[in-house]
Write a protein that holds these residues in place. Structure first.
Motif, PDB file in Angstrom:
ATOM      1  N   UNK A 100     -17.723  -7.668  -3.427  1.00  0.00           N
ATOM      2  CA  UNK A 100     -16.534  -8.298  -2.873  1.00  0.00           C
ATOM      3  C   UNK A 100     -15.368  -7.316  -2.753  1.00  0.00           C
ATOM      4  N   UNK A 101     -14.355  -7.645  -1.932  1.00  0.00           N
ATOM      5  CA  UNK A 101     -13.215  -6.739  -1.762  1.00  0.00           C
ATOM      6  C   UNK A 101     -12.485  -6.401  -3.055  1.00  0.00           C
ATOM      7  N   UNK A 300      -5.820  -0.322   0.693  1.00  0.00           N
ATOM      8  CA  UNK A 300      -6.545  -1.131  -0.278  1.00  0.00           C
ATOM      9  C   UNK A 300      -7.280  -0.294  -1.302  1.00  0.00           C
ATOM     10  N   UNK A 301      -7.980  -1.000  -2.193  1.00  0.00           N
ATOM     11  CA  UNK A 301      -8.695  -0.346  -3.285  1.00  0.00           C
ATOM     12  C   UNK A 301      -9.775   0.605  -2.773  1.00  0.00           C
ATOM     13  N   UNK A 302      -9.938   1.692  -3.502  1.00  0.00           N
ATOM     14  CA  UNK A 302     -10.934   2.675  -3.134  1.00  0.00           C
ATOM     15  C   UNK A 302     -11.632   3.178  -4.390  1.00  0.00           C
ATOM     16  N   UNK A 303     -12.752   3.828  -4.216  1.00  0.00           N
ATOM     17  CA  UNK A 303     -13.441   4.474  -5.342  1.00  0.00           C
ATOM     18  C   UNK A 303     -13.694   5.941  -5.020  1.00  0.00           C
ATOM     19  N   UNK A 524      -6.129   5.739  -1.379  1.00  0.00           N
ATOM     20  CA  UNK A 524      -6.535   4.385  -1.023  1.00  0.00           C
ATOM     21  C   UNK A 524      -7.277   4.333   0.311  1.00  0.00           C
ATOM     22  N   UNK A 525      -7.945   3.229   0.553  1.00  0.00           N
ATOM     23  CA  UNK A 525      -8.516   2.934   1.864  1.00  0.00           C
ATOM     24  C   UNK A 525      -7.368   2.594   2.818  1.00  0.00           C
ATOM     25  N   UNK A 538      -8.318  -5.212   2.892  1.00  0.00           N
ATOM     26  CA  UNK A 538      -8.497  -3.767   2.772  1.00  0.00           C
ATOM     27  C   UNK A 538      -9.161  -3.380   1.450  1.00  0.00           C
ATOM     28  N   UNK A 539     -10.313  -2.746   1.526  1.00  0.00           N
ATOM     29  CA  UNK A 539     -11.061  -2.362   0.332  1.00  0.00           C
ATOM     30  C   UNK A 539     -12.242  -1.501   0.745  1.00  0.00           C
TER      31      UNK A 539
END
Length: 555
Positions: A100-101, A300-303, A524-525, A538-539
């Motif tokens: 999920x996002x 958005x979140x990123x890895x 971030x994304x 956004x993720x």
């Protein structure tokens, strides 16, 4: 990904095309439409803001266009290991689980699952799900789809998550059991990404080696179905009206992906409205799109972590003290400011904080506090390098003329090498040769350092640290540490969250002391939405989550 696909545990996440575009995930933005976590800039001002979602769609829409920076070579899930194919397939094909996002995992085509023994995973397949050709999903389809990842004749890019799998069997009318050779706490997590994709067994058998090509496409269960693919131009998806999940029924009747390799062309397409949106905005357009009436830029979140891979551990960088000195001499804050538009953070480890989501209690914070710190200190770095015997040895830094960010990073690393007494040589190579660095050991000969942007496909640091075990395909410098290997193995075998986190933290501690890769910064994304559309979350999960289904008309 490169067409050179090794048949054994491939782990490369970066191609030159990806390198170019992942650097685009930055700008300074704060608008009334954004709500989320603000990240301070160098001067204390808000440089960017993470936004978990954009305003919901006011209604449906006939179609929207989306830019891709490159055309996929295939949309076969077994070979989808890069941004272009994955962001398409995320809306067409589905996995047993769903990433999920917010980077959590939930049931997907598996309505439920259980882990009755440490080496057994049992999946109850969701009933009433239809493939795009109208046929009904069965356990046989799941078995055929998952087994492709074990097939040496397929030689897919996702063999690594299946390295501990012994068998995949139908054990009931709508039940599939995966038996492992040894306990593996990461296996189930990977089934929320491409490794868990389910395709019609009949389609796989019928299409054979033509599966996923422009003429045949794919036949999956997602909210959009493959419609057409015009090589060199575009790929079109159409809404699948019999989609099983009411919460993710597509709001648009069609999505048209257009292949725009030139970043200036992409930005102009955003500004004129020729293209409605796109992930990973080119960096030179940050200011233009921030102030543009054509739409809105979100983060958005990123890895993802930007790293310099230490490729040669027999040369001057073979001593961990030299690697530590080099990292201390790199002006990483300066790179973020000049190379990423001020949007990003100096990396404390080889994974982002997001990777630790779900770790119990203060495990993640404690693991971070225990890590060695490498603040920017050229004088201290030079002294440490001198202790290690540095005295003018040559180091080759490979790069490719992709964009200004790449050049900025390369120059900063070269300056750091000079500051600690090394003699850097920048080796600028073509994009195709740069791709080969990640797939061909011969291409890496004579290279000491090269840049990668490494993201994880699960919410677990082991997706990164497992890549650095002895003999792993993506352990490019052939780094080896028995204590690290043992810690990773212990973490993989630990289902208990506390034990898993503790062993992972031990592996991280060793990696950040030895520095087989040098972490630079996280970012971030980014996504741009034109003024016609809204609704996306956004993720980094957009690589596996049906993000396009939520996009509809802006109110």
């Amino acid at each position: 990904m490169s067409d050179a696909r090794p048949g054994n545990t491939p782990r490369s996440r970066t191609t030159p095309r990806r390198l170019l575009t992942v650097l685009a995930a930055a700008t300074a933005l704060a608008t009334s439409a954004c709500s989320g976590v603000a990240h301070p800039g160098a001067a204390g001002a808000a440089a960017y803001q993470l936004t978990p979602t954009t305003p919901p769609a006011a209604g449906g829409i006939d179609s929207f266009t989306w830019s891709l920076f490159a055309e996929p070579t295939s949309i076969d899930y077994a070979y989808s290991f890069d941004f272009p194919p994955n962001q398409i397939l995320a809306n067409v094909c589905e996995s047993l689980l769903r990433w999920n996002p917010d980077l959590t995992t939930s049931p997907g085509l598996a309505a439920s699952y259980s882990n009755p023994t440490p080496t057994t995973w049992v999946y109850r397949i969701r009933s009433g799900v239809h493939f795009h050709d109208g046929t009904v999903l069965t356990a046989d389809d799941v078995v055929a789809s998952l087994r492709r990842n074990l097939d040496p004749a397929v030689a897919g890019d996702w063999a690594y998550p299946f390295r501990n799998v012994q068998s995949i069997d139908k054990t009931g009318p709508m039940e599939v059991t995966v038996t492992l050779k040894t306990p593996d706490s990461t296996f189930n997590k990977y089934l929320a990404a491409s490794p868990g994709t389910v395709e019609s067994a009949a389609t796989l058998a019928k299409d054979g080696k033509d599966y996923g090509n422009p003429a045949d496409g794919v036949n999956c269960t997602g909210p959009f179905a493959f419609s057409s693919w015009t090589p060199g131009q575009s790929l079109v998806l159409k809404r699948f009206d019999d989609y099983w999940d009411p919460a993710l029924k597509a709001k648009s009747a069609q999505v048209k992906f257009v292949f725009l390799s030139d970043p200036t062309t992409r930005v102009n397409a955003f500004r004129t409205g020729e293209v409605d949106g796109g992930w990973m905005v080119p960096p030179d357009a940050y200011g233009q799109l921030r102030d543009s009436p054509a739409g809105t830029l979100y983060f958005g979140q990123n890895t993802t972590v930007a790293d310099e891979v230490v490729n040669d551990l027999k040369g001057p960088l073979g001593d961990a003290r030299v690697r530590q000195a080099l990292l201390m001499a790199i002006d990483r804050k300066g790179i973020v400011k000049a190379g990423a538009g001020g949007v990003g953070d100096v990396a404390d480890s080889l994974v982002t904080a997001n990777n630790w989501n779900g770790a119990p209690g203060s495990a993640a914070a404690d693991a971070l506090k225990a890590l060695p710190a490498y603040p920017y200190d050229p004088a201290k770095a030079k002294a440490l390098a001198r202790q290690a015997g540095v005295s003018g040895q040559k180091v080759v830094i490979a790069t490719s003329p992709l964009d200004s960010q790449t050049a900025i990073i390369t120059q900063a690393v070269a300056q750091a090498a000079t500051d600690i007494g090394l003699k850097p040589q920048i080796d600028t190579i073509s994009a195709d040769k740069y791709t080969a660095l990640f797939t061909d050991p011969a291409a890496r000969q004579g290279v000491n350092l090269f840049l990668t942007f490494w993201y994880t496909s699960i919410t677990d640091p082991l997706d990164m640290y497992g890549s650095l075990q002895t003999g792993a395909f993506s352990n490019y410098g052939n780094w080896s540490d028995p204590a690290f290997d043992a810690a990773v193995d212990q973490a993989v075998g630990a289902y208990d969250p506390a034990a898993h986190a503790a062993a992972t933290a031990q592996a991280q501690q060793i990696a950040m002391t030895q520095l087989p890769w040098l972490p630079l910064y996280t970012e971030p994304v980014s996504v741009f939405l034109g003024k016609r559309i809204t609704g996306v979350q956004p993720s980094i999960a957009y690589l596996y989550y049906p993000w396009a289904a939520a996009i509809g008309a802006r109110g």
